[in-house]
Design a protein around this motif. Structure first.
Motif, mmCIF file in Angstrom:
data_model
loop_
_atom_site.group_PDB
_atom_site.id
_atom_site.type_symbol
_atom_site.label_atom_id
_atom_site.label_comp_id
_atom_site.label_asym_id
_atom_site.label_seq_id
_atom_site.Cartn_x
_atom_site.Cartn_y
_atom_site.Cartn_z
ATOM 1 N N LEU A 258 0.833 -1.213 0.000
ATOM 2 C CA LEU A 258 0.000 0.000 0.000
ATOM 3 C C LEU A 258 0.863 1.257 0.000
ATOM 4 C CD1 LEU A 258 -3.008 -0.714 2.388
ATOM 5 C CD2 LEU A 258 -3.088 0.185 0.026
ATOM 6 N N LEU A 259 1.953 1.203 0.765
ATOM 7 C CA LEU A 259 2.882 2.338 0.837
ATOM 8 C C LEU A 259 3.393 2.687 -0.567
ATOM 9 C CD1 LEU A 259 4.623 3.908 3.184
ATOM 10 C CD2 LEU A 259 6.434 2.422 2.352
ATOM 11 N N LEU A 260 3.768 1.644 -1.318
ATOM 12 C CA LEU A 260 4.241 1.877 -2.689
ATOM 13 C C LEU A 260 3.126 2.501 -3.536
ATOM 14 C CD1 LEU A 260 6.265 -1.427 -3.309
ATOM 15 C CD2 LEU A 260 7.202 0.885 -3.029
ATOM 16 N N GLU A 261 1.927 1.931 -3.404
ATOM 17 C CA GLU A 261 0.796 2.451 -4.191
ATOM 18 C C GLU A 261 0.509 3.911 -3.861
ATOM 19 O OE1 GLU A 261 -2.127 -0.982 -3.569
ATOM 20 O OE2 GLU A 261 -2.502 -0.333 -5.641
ATOM 21 N N GLU A 262 0.575 4.225 -2.568
ATOM 22 C CA GLU A 262 0.328 5.615 -2.143
ATOM 23 C C GLU A 262 1.336 6.579 -2.762
ATOM 24 O OE1 GLU A 262 -1.315 4.345 2.261
ATOM 25 O OE2 GLU A 262 0.557 5.495 2.075
ATOM 26 N N HIS A 263 2.526 6.055 -3.079
ATOM 27 C CA HIS A 263 3.538 6.917 -3.694
ATOM 28 C C HIS A 263 3.511 6.846 -5.222
ATOM 29 C CE1 HIS A 263 4.966 7.154 0.422
ATOM 30 N NE2 HIS A 263 5.609 8.243 0.044
ATOM 31 N N GLY A 264 2.426 6.298 -5.754
ATOM 32 C CA GLY A 264 2.277 6.344 -7.211
ATOM 33 C C GLY A 264 2.897 5.175 -7.933
ATOM 34 N N VAL A 265 3.205 4.116 -7.191
ATOM 35 C CA VAL A 265 3.759 2.930 -7.842
ATOM 36 C C VAL A 265 2.617 1.987 -8.234
ATOM 37 C CG1 VAL A 265 5.296 0.939 -7.567
ATOM 38 C CG2 VAL A 265 5.929 3.157 -6.565
ATOM 39 N N ASP A 266 2.557 1.662 -9.505
ATOM 40 C CA ASP A 266 1.552 0.734 -10.025
ATOM 41 C C ASP A 266 2.051 -0.681 -9.740
ATOM 42 O OD1 ASP A 266 -0.025 -0.952 -11.563
ATOM 43 O OD2 ASP A 266 -0.070 0.395 -13.300
#
Lengths: 314, 314
Positions: free
Chosen positions: B59-67
């Protein structure tokens, strides 16, 4: 503006992976003087040699604008001699011979005609000898630059610190900065060393360039990546000579002008390493020096973002 | 412009002179993705983790715009784990544990939605896996940047060279450039490596900055001297992420714009080392990044000689 240089004038015998020399002219003050002579003449030299030092080498210095009135020639004694062998990558060297000879009891006598010097370069020497020069000048020079090395940190730390206290600019390498300060971070090291006295600190990093610190400011002059380094002997001294030569010629000791002096010194050092000993410093032209400085400027040049749209893609 | 990143997403356990961590999120693609996300979103990720990898970190990655569509989660398997301990000066590190786990047989599957990527960043991984990604893309990306390390030079040199042949920009450190080319001079090393395929070569020199080579041109971006380096883990990946992120955001692969990308990458890396792991990369503001880039510009800034007369002396 008048420049006084003190340091060793000596014989070196050098072995690199590319060849070896017999005894050739070397010594900190030799490299400093030759390098500075491209910016300012005369360079007033205080040094000592033995009777074995060839008149032709003294003439060579004079031809390059070095005033040798302060060069003592000791009859019945021998010149300082250093011999070293570099590792395959030139990053380390082994000292094969060190014969102090005349340097063992060097008493730096300042000719009266040198008393008007505004710029003083203390080349690497025993720190008590460097300090004597400052004490023997009637008027304190406008700027005193000091070079030294880890050897004095090992055997004469108190004397070294007492001399560092009296100078404006200290020039040492990164390992020496770490040893002198006890700090690994060069930013922390610089703060501690400047607190010892010098208002400016130059940290030489060899192939990685040089840092100039002043108060809370820092300037980084990268070294030009070189295709071939032939002999690193004297590169630090050549840097110092170019640095103070530029300052003496422009008579401007602002931080901004010191940045330019660092770049000029780096350019001079980049010539020095191209041949054995002082060889490359003997016949440079002003055009060659300018062209080399331009390469240093080009090395870090970035086109402002606003102008970038006009740059064609590769 | 769309950016595809492949590399490890992993657990790290780090010990530095300043403290130690339990298992925290690490891996080349993690640092690359977070760093690039400050320039371009989304960052399309191809990687693999085990079932032990926390949903919160994904989720942390997703929150930073990582698909994370291309992030494979392998049930019944464990994530790649690396543990290391740094020396007192942070200049060397000892690997305590390397558990390949899911990386041992990583098959990089490219989701259809990633096929339009114009910029491809191959983070450090087995070179045959990096090459598979290039082969699986229907259209060759506009720019392929590859990071690697000496480990692959030791155990998979042929595979490595076959992959290097296919990329536009190779990013390695100075020791690796010397090992790969057999040349000590970085200028000679760069020529040999560019002859292997890449039109551009970045040589990372840690605290000494980074060199960018292209044809007969060279650019030197010094690193900002830092008061304190806390944890160097991921600095090279963060650099690479900043570099390709800037290029993807500006969609300009000229040498001039690559210089700016090197400075941006260096600025991002200078944040990375301020805290453990990815911590410092999680909440940077655009203002912080701009201010840091300004420090890098200031570091090498020289006032033109013509303007110097107006600079007050200190």
């Amino acid at each position: 503006m008048s420049l006084l240089v003190i340091g060793s004038v000596a014989f070196d015998a050098i072995e690199t992976p590319f060849g070896k020399t017999d005894k050739i002219i070397g010594g900190a003050a030799t490299f400093i003087g030759l390098s500075a002579s491209y910016s300012v003449k005369p360079v007033k030299l205080v040094a000592v040699v033995g009777e074995d030092f060839p008149q032709s080498d003294i003439l060579l210095l004079e031809e390059h604008g070095v005033d040798v009135e302060g060069l003592q020639v000791k009859q019945g004694e021998k010149s300082f001699f250093w011999s070293g062998k570099y590792s395959r990558d030139l990053n380390s060297r082994e000292t094969l011979v060190t014969e102090l000879n005349v340097l063992a009891d060097f008493d730096p006598i300042i000719p009266d005609s040198y008393q008007d010097c505004k710029y003083l370069m203390l080349g690497n020497l025993a720190p008590q000898v460097q300090r004597l020069v400052i004490q023997r000048l009637v008027n304190r020079p406008k700027l005193i630059v000091m070079d030294t090395m880890n050897f004095w940190m090992d055997i004469a730390l108190e004397e070294l610190i007492a001399t560092i206290e009296m100078v404006d600019v200290l020039s040492i390498n990164d390992e020496e900065a770490r040893q002198l300060s006890g700090e690994y971070s060069l930013v922390k090291a610089a703060k501690k060393i400047m607190a010892m006295g010098p208002k400016f600190l130059i940290i030489k990093k060899g192939e990685h360039g040089a840092l100039l610190f002043h108060k809370n400011k820092v300037f980084y002059a990268p070294a030009l990546p070189l295709e071939e380094v032939f002999d690193p002997t004297g590169a630090g001294d050549t840097f110092a000579g170019g640095f103070i030569g530029h300052l003496a010629a422009t008579d401007d000791i602002s931080f901004e002008n010191m940045k330019r002096a660092v770049i000029h010194g780096s350019a001079m050092a980049s010539f020095c390493v191209e041949k054995f000993g002082t060889e490359r410093l003997l016949n440079l032209t002003a055009e060659e020096v300018e062209a080399r400085e331009a390469l240093f400027a080009e090395l870090v040049k970035v086109v402002p973002a606003a102008a970038l749209a006009n740059v064609p893609a590769v």
